[in-house]
Design an enzyme around this catalytic site. Structure first.
Site, PDB file in Angstrom:
ATOM      1  N   LYS A  69       0.820  -1.218   0.000  1.00 30.64           N
ATOM      2  CA  LYS A  69       0.000   0.000   0.000  1.00 30.64           C
ATOM      3  C   LYS A  69       0.846   1.257   0.000  1.00 30.64           C
ATOM      4  CE  LYS A  69      -4.270  -1.780   2.005  1.00 30.64           C
ATOM      5  NZ  LYS A  69      -5.247  -1.662   3.102  1.00 30.64           N
ATOM      6  N   ARG A  70       1.999   1.195   0.660  1.00 29.79           N
ATOM      7  CA  ARG A  70       2.835   2.403   0.692  1.00 29.79           C
ATOM      8  C   ARG A  70       3.435   2.713  -0.679  1.00 29.79           C
ATOM      9  NH1 ARG A  70       8.431   1.388   1.256  1.00 29.79           N
ATOM     10  NH2 ARG A  70       8.941  -0.814   1.494  1.00 29.79           N
TER      11      ARG A  70
END
Length: 471
Positions: free
Chosen positions: A243-244
Site C-alpha cells: 500500500k505504501r
C-alpha cells in the site's frame, strides 16, 4: 476449441480491484481488441467465506472506470460447482484421479518424513491403489489427480519462454475437497475450457500453477491455451508492491484525481513497451501491442511518473470533459462548496480551464486551481500569502485599484497595459506588484497569471477583492 482469440480476466472478489489486477485486465483487454477477439470476465468466488458482493461491485466499477469493457455477463465460478464435481468424478472413472481417505495426522506424518529425507513435502500416493471395496465408508474422501511420475511438463509461455517442470515436484495434488468444493486448479481448467479461452494472461505468481493445470488438461485430453505470465509489479524501491508503494484499489486513483486514460497508459508501460514511446493513445496501444513484447523483468510502480503522465493527459483534454470529471469528483468526495461553485460558475470555469490545465497534475489540483473563481468574500488568505500583504503593498494595491477602476474596457490586454504603466510610473518591478495582487485576488500564491485572474473573475469582483485587502 475455437480458433478465435478469447481472453479472460478472473479476479477473486475478496477486496478491491488493485493496481496489479487492473494491469492484468488491461493486457487481456488490449490483446483481445488487437486480435479482433473478446475478453470475458469470470469472478472466482469459490471461497465463499472471503467473497462478497461489495467486492464484486468494486471490481466491476473499477473495470468500468478504466474503460475495460468485457463481453457478455460476468461468470460466477461458484455457480459452475456441479460441473467441476462432474469432471473430477470423470477423471476418477478414467483412471486419471483417485479418492484419498488420508487423515490430517497421516498427511502431517508424510510431510515430516519427506522433510527428514530432504525432499519437498508431498503426498506419497498412499491411497492410489485403494479399491472401492477396501475404501472406508465413514470418511468423505478428497479426489487427487494422478500426476505422471517423473516426467517433464513444459509450459510454453510468451513471456517466460519454455519453462520445464519435473512432475516429481508436483505430487498428486487435490482437485476436489471432501466437502465437494473444487480446488482452484480444477475450477480454472474446467472454466477456461468451457469458456473457450484461447489465451491466459496473468501474473507470474501463477507459473507453478500452470504446470499443475497442464497435468489436468492432459488428463482430460483438452488443448492447453496459450499462456503469458507477466512479472509482478514492485515498488519504486524494488520491494514487493504494498500500500505504501501504490497497491491501492482503482477507486483510490479515481479519488486522487487521475484520469482513466492516463492510468491505462501508465499501466501499459508497467510491463510492456513500444520503443521509447511514453505517451500514447488507447488506439495506438491496441495497434502496437504484442504478447511477445511483454517485459520479462519486474516493473516498478512510480507515483511521480504516473503524475507526470496524468498531467500531460489533463493538459491535452477538452475543457468540457475535464469539467464533467471535476463535477463527478467533487460530488464523490463531498467537496460541497467546490461542487456548488463549479455549477454556479460553469462558463467562467470553462473559459479559465485552458490556462489552468497546464498547471495541474491531478483533477483534485485542477479543482483547487479554480477555487479563486467562486471564493466568497472576504477571502481567506493563507499564511504565505499574508506575508505579501504588508502596509506598503496594501497602499500600492489601493492606488492601483483607482487606475483599474478607470478602465472603460475590461480585457486581458487592457488590464495588462494598465498594470505595466502603473509599475513604470511608480518605478516598481512587475513581480513586486504581481505577488501582492495574486494574494489579494486569490487568497494564495499559486494561480494563473494575475492578469488572467482579473479577466476571468471580472471587473466588479476584482475591484471588490482588492478593496478588501487595501489600506
Amino acid at each position: 476449441m475455437s480458433k478465435n482469440v478469447i481472453t479472460r480476466f478472473a479476479p477473486s472478489p475478496t477486496g478491491f480491484l488493485h493496481i496489479g489486477g487492473a494491469r492484468t485486465a488491461l493486457f487481456n483487454w488490449v490483446y483481445a481488441k488487437k486480435m479482433g477477439g473478446k475478453m470475458l470476465l469470470r469472478i472466482e468466488d469459490t471461497d465463499r467465506a472471503r467473497s462478497s458482493q461489495d467486492a464484486v461491485d468494486a471490481i466491476l466499477d473499477g473495470m468500468k472506470w478504466l474503460g475495460l469493457n468485457w463481453s457478455g455477463d460476468p461468470v460466477s465460478q461458484f455457480e459452475n460447482k456441479q460441473r467441476h464435481i462432474d469432471i473430477a468424478n470423470q477423471l476418477v472413472k478414467s483412471g486419471h484421479a483417485y479418492k484419498c481417505y488420508c487423515s490430517q495426522d497421516e498427511l502431517s506424518k508424510m510431510r515430516e518424513e519427506a522433510k527428514a529425507k530432504g525432499l519437498p513435502p508431498s503426498y506419497n500416493g498412499l491411497c492410489k491403489e485403494i479399491t472401492a471395496q477396501d475404501s472406508p465408508k465413514d470418511i468423505e474422501p478428497v479426489i487427487r489427480i494422478k500426476t505422471p511420475f517423473e516426467r517433464e511438463i513444459i509450459v510454453k509461455d510468451h513471456v517466460q519462454g519454455d519453462v520445464v517442470f519435473n512432475t516429481k515436484n508436483l505430487d498428486d495434488f487435490i482437485i476436489l475437497r471432501s466437502d465437494k468444493s473444487p480446488t482452484y486448479m480444477l475450477a480454472v481448467v474446467v472454466d477456461d475450457h468451457d469458456m473457450e479461452v484461447s489465451h491466459i494472461i496473468r501474473g507470474d505468481d501463477h507459473l507453478t500453477n500452470a504446470a499443475r493445470q497442464v497435468v489436468i488438461y492432459n488428463a482430460l485430453g483438452w488443448d492447453v491455451p496459450d499462456m503469458a505470465h507477466i512479472p509482478l509489479i514492485h515498488g519504486a524501491d524494488g520491494a514487493k508492491l504494498s500500500k505504501r508503494h501504490g497497491a491501492l484499489g482503482v477507486d483510490a486513483y479515481r479519488k486522487m484525481g487521475y484520469l482513466p486514460a492516463a492510468v491505462r497508459n501508465y499501466l501499459a508501460r508497467l510491463g510492456w513497451s513500444h520503443g521509447d514511446d511514453e505517451i500514447f493513445s488507447t488506439e495506438q496501444m491496441i495497434d502496437w501491442f504484442e504478447l511477445d513484447d511483454l517485459n520479462k523483468g519486474a516493473s516498478r510502480f512510480d507515483f511521480v511518473k504516473l503524475a507526470n503522465i496524468n498531467a500531460q493527459y489533463i493538459r491535452n483534454e477538452k475543457p468540457e470533459y475535464l469539467f464533467s470529471v471535476m463535477l463527478e469528483l467533487t460530488k464523490e468526495l463531498s467537496m460541497d462548496d467546490d461542487l456548488t461553485g463549479l455549477k454556479e460558475n460553469e462558463q467562467t470555469v470553462l473559459n479559465a480551464l485552458p490556462d489552468l490545465q497546464s498547471r495541474a497534475k491531478t483533477i483534485v489540483e485542477l479543482v483547487q486551481l479554480t477555487q479563486f473563481i467562486h471564493a466568497k468574500r472576504p477571502l481567506l488568505i493563507d499564511e504565505k500569502a499574508k506575508e505579501q500583504l504588508n502596509d506598503e503593498s496594501k497602499e500600492m494595491i489601493f492606488s492601483l485599484a483607482k487606475n483599474l477602476d478607470a478602465l472603460t474596457e475590461w480585457s486581458l490586454e487592457e488590464i495588462k497595459t494598465c498594470i505595466k504603466s502603473f509599475a513604470q510610473e511608480k518605478d516598481i518591478k512587475l513581480g513586486k506588484i504581481a505577488q501582492p495582487l495574486r494574494a489579494a485576488l486569490t487568497g494564495g500564491l499559486a494561480s494563473p497569471g494575475v492578469f488572467e485572474v482579473m479577466a476571468i473573475i471580472g471587473k466588479q469582483e476584482s475591484l471588490a477583492r482588492l478593496a478588501d485587502q487595501s489600506c
